[in-house]
Scaffold this motif. Structure first.
Motif, mmCIF file in Angstrom:
data_model
loop_
_atom_site.group_PDB
_atom_site.id
_atom_site.type_symbol
_atom_site.label_atom_id
_atom_site.label_comp_id
_atom_site.label_asym_id
_atom_site.label_seq_id
_atom_site.Cartn_x
_atom_site.Cartn_y
_atom_site.Cartn_z
ATOM 1 N N ALA A 45 0.838 -1.210 0.000
ATOM 2 C CA ALA A 45 0.000 0.000 0.000
ATOM 3 C C ALA A 45 0.867 1.252 0.000
ATOM 4 O O ALA A 45 0.606 2.208 -0.749
ATOM 5 C CB ALA A 45 -0.938 0.001 1.203
ATOM 6 N N LEU A 46 1.917 1.265 0.797
ATOM 7 C CA LEU A 46 2.808 2.427 0.861
ATOM 8 C C LEU A 46 3.548 2.637 -0.465
ATOM 9 O O LEU A 46 3.735 3.773 -0.901
ATOM 10 C CB LEU A 46 3.792 2.295 2.025
ATOM 11 C CG LEU A 46 3.166 2.465 3.412
ATOM 12 C CD1 LEU A 46 4.138 2.011 4.490
ATOM 13 C CD2 LEU A 46 2.716 3.900 3.637
ATOM 14 N N LYS A 47 3.946 1.553 -1.095
ATOM 15 C CA LYS A 47 4.594 1.680 -2.409
ATOM 16 C C LYS A 47 3.627 2.271 -3.434
ATOM 17 O O LYS A 47 4.015 3.111 -4.252
ATOM 18 C CB LYS A 47 5.129 0.331 -2.883
ATOM 19 C CG LYS A 47 6.370 -0.122 -2.150
ATOM 20 C CD LYS A 47 6.853 -1.469 -2.658
ATOM 21 C CE LYS A 47 8.111 -1.916 -1.928
ATOM 22 N NZ LYS A 47 8.575 -3.233 -2.413
ATOM 23 N N SER A 48 2.388 1.840 -3.399
ATOM 24 C CA SER A 48 1.380 2.390 -4.310
ATOM 25 C C SER A 48 1.158 3.876 -4.049
ATOM 26 O O SER A 48 1.050 4.675 -4.992
ATOM 27 C CB SER A 48 0.054 1.642 -4.155
ATOM 28 O OG SER A 48 0.182 0.321 -4.594
ATOM 29 N N GLN A 94 -6.291 13.085 2.410
ATOM 30 C CA GLN A 94 -7.272 12.544 3.354
ATOM 31 C C GLN A 94 -7.277 11.020 3.317
ATOM 32 O O GLN A 94 -7.334 10.358 4.362
ATOM 33 C CB GLN A 94 -8.670 13.098 3.042
ATOM 34 C CG GLN A 94 -8.803 14.570 3.343
ATOM 35 C CD GLN A 94 -10.058 15.196 2.751
ATOM 36 O OE1 GLN A 94 -10.612 14.715 1.745
ATOM 37 N NE2 GLN A 94 -10.511 16.287 3.357
ATOM 38 N N GLN A 95 -7.189 10.465 2.123
ATOM 39 C CA GLN A 95 -7.166 9.012 1.979
ATOM 40 C C GLN A 95 -5.869 8.420 2.546
ATOM 41 O O GLN A 95 -5.871 7.336 3.144
ATOM 42 C CB GLN A 95 -7.360 8.616 0.520
ATOM 43 C CG GLN A 95 -8.741 8.942 0.010
ATOM 44 C CD GLN A 95 -8.868 8.785 -1.495
ATOM 45 O OE1 GLN A 95 -7.883 8.709 -2.221
ATOM 46 N NE2 GLN A 95 -10.104 8.750 -1.981
ATOM 47 N N PHE A 96 -4.770 9.140 2.373
ATOM 48 C CA PHE A 96 -3.495 8.692 2.928
ATOM 49 C C PHE A 96 -3.564 8.674 4.454
ATOM 50 O O PHE A 96 -3.069 7.734 5.085
ATOM 51 C CB PHE A 96 -2.367 9.598 2.444
ATOM 52 C CG PHE A 96 -1.000 9.223 2.945
ATOM 53 C CD1 PHE A 96 -0.464 7.970 2.699
ATOM 54 C CD2 PHE A 96 -0.236 10.131 3.655
ATOM 55 C CE1 PHE A 96 0.801 7.620 3.153
ATOM 56 C CE2 PHE A 96 1.039 9.801 4.105
ATOM 57 C CZ PHE A 96 1.555 8.545 3.856
ATOM 58 N N ILE A 97 -4.191 9.672 5.031
ATOM 59 C CA ILE A 97 -4.353 9.699 6.488
ATOM 60 C C ILE A 97 -5.158 8.485 6.950
ATOM 61 O O ILE A 97 -4.860 7.906 7.995
ATOM 62 C CB ILE A 97 -4.992 11.024 6.950
ATOM 63 C CG1 ILE A 97 -3.974 12.161 6.797
ATOM 64 C CG2 ILE A 97 -5.486 10.934 8.390
ATOM 65 C CD1 ILE A 97 -4.534 13.545 7.023
#
Length: 141
Positions: A45-48, A94-97
């Motif tokens: 997820a973080l790589k994406s 917001q989605q990253f949070i």
């Protein structure tokens, strides 16, 4: 971000967006480096997210170049595109949070790393800062 830039304001928000998307991209790498045993689903997820932030940052750079090359005289259609980019970038943060919150509650590897918890909270606050300045810009339009 200060709001006394007047007609330079679109360029200023583009600069802010470019800077914060670079930061968020780098933050994905910081988390992965700080928690080497992070669960695979979170690593992926973080790589994406890193790639997504890089694409958004590149768009901010493209818009900055457009403003600079146009002599800061641009048409209303381009200004609408700037607003749409800022709205998109805000939603992205917001989605990253949401992912950061999920990491904080679901990742056992992160929970066992007190330094990573502090860093995660710092990263969240930085993304929240970007959201705040973006929303202030959008509300003033």
């Amino acid at each position: 971000m200060q709001f006394y830039y007047g007609d330079k304001m679109p360029l200023r928000i583009l600069d802010e967006g470019e800077f914060w998307k670079l930061q968020e991209s780098e933050h994905t790498d910081v988390i992965r480096a700080l928690v080497p045993n992070l669960e695979t689903q979170f690593v992926q997820a973080l790589k994406s997210w890193e790639q997504a932030f890089s694409r958004t940052q590149a768009t901010f750079v493209q818009y900055i170049e457009t403003v600079v090359r146009s002599g800061q005289h641009f048409n209303p259609q381009f200004y609408t595109q700037v607003l749409q980019l800022v709205q998109f970038a805000t939603k992205q943060s917001q989605q990253f949070i949401s992912l950061l919150n999920q990491l904080g509650t679901e990742s056992q590897a992160l929970k066992q790393n007190p330094t990573a918890i502090v860093v995660l909270n710092h990263i969240r606050r930085e993304s929240e800062y970007f959201i705040g300045i973006s929303q202030a810009f959008l509300y003033n339009q």
